[in-house]
Scaffold this motif. Sequence first.
Motif, PDB file in Angstrom:
ATOM      1  N   GLU A 275       0.832  -1.206   0.000  1.00 57.90           N
ATOM      2  CA  GLU A 275       0.000   0.000   0.000  1.00 57.90           C
ATOM      3  C   GLU A 275       0.866   1.256   0.000  1.00 57.90           C
ATOM      4  N   CYS A 276       1.962   1.209   0.728  1.00 55.55           N
ATOM      5  CA  CYS A 276       2.879   2.343   0.765  1.00 55.55           C
ATOM      6  C   CYS A 276       3.454   2.600  -0.628  1.00 55.55           C
ATOM      7  N   PHE A 277       3.844   1.540  -1.323  1.00 51.47           N
ATOM      8  CA  PHE A 277       4.382   1.686  -2.679  1.00 51.47           C
ATOM      9  C   PHE A 277       3.327   2.258  -3.617  1.00 51.47           C
ATOM     10  N   LYS A 278       2.088   1.813  -3.470  1.00 49.52           N
ATOM     11  CA  LYS A 278       1.004   2.316  -4.325  1.00 49.52           C
ATOM     12  C   LYS A 278       0.796   3.813  -4.110  1.00 49.52           C
ATOM     13  N   VAL A 279       0.884   4.245  -2.855  1.00 47.98           N
ATOM     14  CA  VAL A 279       0.730   5.675  -2.547  1.00 47.98           C
ATOM     15  C   VAL A 279       1.908   6.461  -3.136  1.00 47.98           C
ATOM     16  N   MET A 280       3.117   5.915  -3.024  1.00 44.03           N
ATOM     17  CA  MET A 280       4.301   6.597  -3.558  1.00 44.03           C
ATOM     18  C   MET A 280       4.210   6.751  -5.078  1.00 44.03           C
ATOM     19  N   ILE A 281       3.763   5.725  -5.769  1.00 44.59           N
ATOM     20  CA  ILE A 281       3.675   5.753  -7.230  1.00 44.59           C
ATOM     21  C   ILE A 281       2.595   6.725  -7.682  1.00 44.59           C
ATOM     22  N   GLY A 282       1.467   6.702  -7.002  1.00 43.65           N
ATOM     23  CA  GLY A 282       0.366   7.569  -7.397  1.00 43.65           C
ATOM     24  C   GLY A 282      -0.234   7.107  -8.716  1.00 43.65           C
ATOM     25  N   GLU A 283      -0.678   8.050  -9.530  1.00 40.73           N
ATOM     26  CA  GLU A 283      -1.320   7.679 -10.791  1.00 40.73           C
ATOM     27  C   GLU A 283      -0.372   7.687 -11.971  1.00 40.73           C
ATOM     28  N   GLY A 284       0.708   8.460 -11.897  1.00 41.08           N
ATOM     29  CA  GLY A 284       1.562   8.574 -13.070  1.00 41.08           C
ATOM     30  C   GLY A 284       3.038   8.336 -12.834  1.00 41.08           C
ATOM     31  N   ASN A 285       3.425   7.941 -11.631  1.00 42.34           N
ATOM     32  CA  ASN A 285       4.832   7.714 -11.296  1.00 42.34           C
ATOM     33  C   ASN A 285       5.677   8.940 -11.674  1.00 42.34           C
ATOM     34  N   THR A 286       5.293  10.094 -11.172  1.00 38.54           N
ATOM     35  CA  THR A 286       5.966  11.340 -11.525  1.00 38.54           C
ATOM     36  C   THR A 286       7.409  11.397 -11.027  1.00 38.54           C
TER      37      THR A 286
ATOM     38  N   ARG B  11       1.960  -3.321 -12.902  1.00 45.11           N
ATOM     39  CA  ARG B  11       1.923  -3.489 -14.361  1.00 45.11           C
ATOM     40  C   ARG B  11       0.759  -2.712 -14.981  1.00 45.11           C
ATOM     41  N   SER B  12      -0.289  -2.478 -14.199  1.00 42.08           N
ATOM     42  CA  SER B  12      -1.462  -1.767 -14.729  1.00 42.08           C
ATOM     43  C   SER B  12      -1.234  -0.261 -14.817  1.00 42.08           C
ATOM     44  N   ILE B  13      -0.176   0.245 -14.186  1.00 41.91           N
ATOM     45  CA  ILE B  13       0.121   1.676 -14.215  1.00 41.91           C
ATOM     46  C   ILE B  13       1.212   1.910 -15.255  1.00 41.91           C
ATOM     47  N   PRO B  14       0.953   2.753 -16.249  1.00 43.93           N
ATOM     48  CA  PRO B  14       1.982   2.999 -17.268  1.00 43.93           C
ATOM     49  C   PRO B  14       3.206   3.694 -16.682  1.00 43.93           C
ATOM     50  N   GLY B  15       4.380   3.247 -17.112  1.00 43.23           N
ATOM     51  CA  GLY B  15       5.621   3.903 -16.724  1.00 43.23           C
ATOM     52  C   GLY B  15       6.206   3.463 -15.401  1.00 43.23           C
ATOM     53  N   VAL B  16       5.804   2.295 -14.892  1.00 48.45           N
ATOM     54  CA  VAL B  16       6.358   1.798 -13.641  1.00 48.45           C
ATOM     55  C   VAL B  16       7.122   0.500 -13.912  1.00 48.45           C
ATOM     56  N   PRO B  17       8.458   0.566 -13.949  1.00 54.20           N
ATOM     57  CA  PRO B  17       9.233  -0.664 -14.123  1.00 54.20           C
ATOM     58  C   PRO B  17       9.190  -1.513 -12.850  1.00 54.20           C
ATOM     59  N   VAL B  18       9.200  -2.826 -13.024  1.00 55.41           N
ATOM     60  CA  VAL B  18       9.121  -3.748 -11.894  1.00 55.41           C
ATOM     61  C   VAL B  18      10.352  -4.658 -11.919  1.00 55.41           C
TER      62      VAL B  18
ATOM     63  N   SER C 225       5.280  -3.178 -19.463  1.00 52.74           N
ATOM     64  CA  SER C 225       3.950  -3.773 -19.493  1.00 52.74           C
ATOM     65  C   SER C 225       3.164  -3.259 -20.705  1.00 52.74           C
ATOM     66  N   TYR C 226       2.050  -3.898 -20.968  1.00 47.46           N
ATOM     67  CA  TYR C 226       1.188  -3.493 -22.082  1.00 47.46           C
ATOM     68  C   TYR C 226       0.765  -2.036 -21.919  1.00 47.46           C
ATOM     69  N   GLN C 227       0.417  -1.648 -20.694  1.00 52.33           N
ATOM     70  CA  GLN C 227      -0.014  -0.270 -20.432  1.00 52.33           C
ATOM     71  C   GLN C 227       1.112   0.726 -20.733  1.00 52.33           C
ATOM     72  N   SER C 228       2.333   0.377 -20.355  1.00 51.48           N
ATOM     73  CA  SER C 228       3.474   1.267 -20.604  1.00 51.48           C
ATOM     74  C   SER C 228       3.747   1.397 -22.091  1.00 51.48           C
ATOM     75  N   ARG C 229       3.705   0.267 -22.815  1.00 47.82           N
ATOM     76  CA  ARG C 229       3.946   0.310 -24.259  1.00 47.82           C
ATOM     77  C   ARG C 229       2.855   1.109 -24.966  1.00 47.82           C
ATOM     78  N   LYS C 230       1.620   0.952 -24.524  1.00 45.77           N
ATOM     79  CA  LYS C 230       0.490   1.669 -25.123  1.00 45.77           C
ATOM     80  C   LYS C 230       0.652   3.178 -24.924  1.00 45.77           C
ATOM     81  N   LYS C 231       1.053   3.587 -23.714  1.00 49.15           N
ATOM     82  CA  LYS C 231       1.242   5.013 -23.432  1.00 49.15           C
ATOM     83  C   LYS C 231       2.409   5.568 -24.252  1.00 49.15           C
ATOM     84  N   ALA C 232       3.510   4.827 -24.348  1.00 54.58           N
ATOM     85  CA  ALA C 232       4.670   5.283 -25.115  1.00 54.58           C
ATOM     86  C   ALA C 232       4.315   5.431 -26.585  1.00 54.58           C
ATOM     87  N   GLU C 233       3.540   4.495 -27.114  1.00 52.49           N
ATOM     88  CA  GLU C 233       3.123   4.569 -28.518  1.00 52.49           C
ATOM     89  C   GLU C 233       2.236   5.788 -28.746  1.00 52.49           C
ATOM     90  N   LYS C 234       1.353   6.050 -27.810  1.00 55.94           N
ATOM     91  CA  LYS C 234       0.466   7.216 -27.919  1.00 55.94           C
ATOM     92  C   LYS C 234       1.268   8.514 -27.890  1.00 55.94           C
TER      93      LYS C 234
END
Length: 183
Positions: free
Chosen positions: A70-81, A98-105, A119-128
């Motif tokens: 939960e702490c990691f989820k709060v740190m990442i937020g919505e966009g891993n700024t 993996r569901s959040i674009p731009g977060v390497p694991v 992840s698929y979400q990261s590749r989709k965002k990068a392509e966009k």
Amino acid sequence: SSGINAEWPLRPGLDQIKKYFNSDIKIITTHCALRELYQLGPAMSGSHKILKKFPRHKCGHENAALEAAECFKVMIGEGNTNHYIIATQDEGTQQYLRSIPGVPVMYISGSTLYLESPSYQSRKKAEKLFTNQDLLTAYEKETLSKLNITTESKTIVNRKRKRPKGPNPLSCKKKKAKHNLAS
């Protein structure tokens, strides 16, 4: 989650991470992650000893610690700024990240450190982002307009066709006449 032996070779692992990213990195942990490992008891004491060696990020949960995931989820937020890379053995947390674009694991399997492919979400965002990006700078656009060349037009270059070549004349020997010797 499996614990890591306190004698796990930490230096080669850090060097491997630096090779992955080809730069200096800063490895940090949170108070919440340390507290959770401590509460899991002796099975995780090796992991806890290793994690204590790293500086602590002020996550804001020092008084009321959350679970590490939960702490990691709060740190990442919505966009891993802040461009965090999360290293975790927890498969549920990995799936969420993996569901959040731009977060390497990253994770450890055996004694090998793995960095997951995007992840698929990261590749989709990068392509966009790439398709929406204008590839010409303002200076290049100005130069093109001065030359009266539009970006859509393509110049066709007539190239001379290569034709099949014949054999090398030096490699061709003339046939010799056969002499019949009658006895």
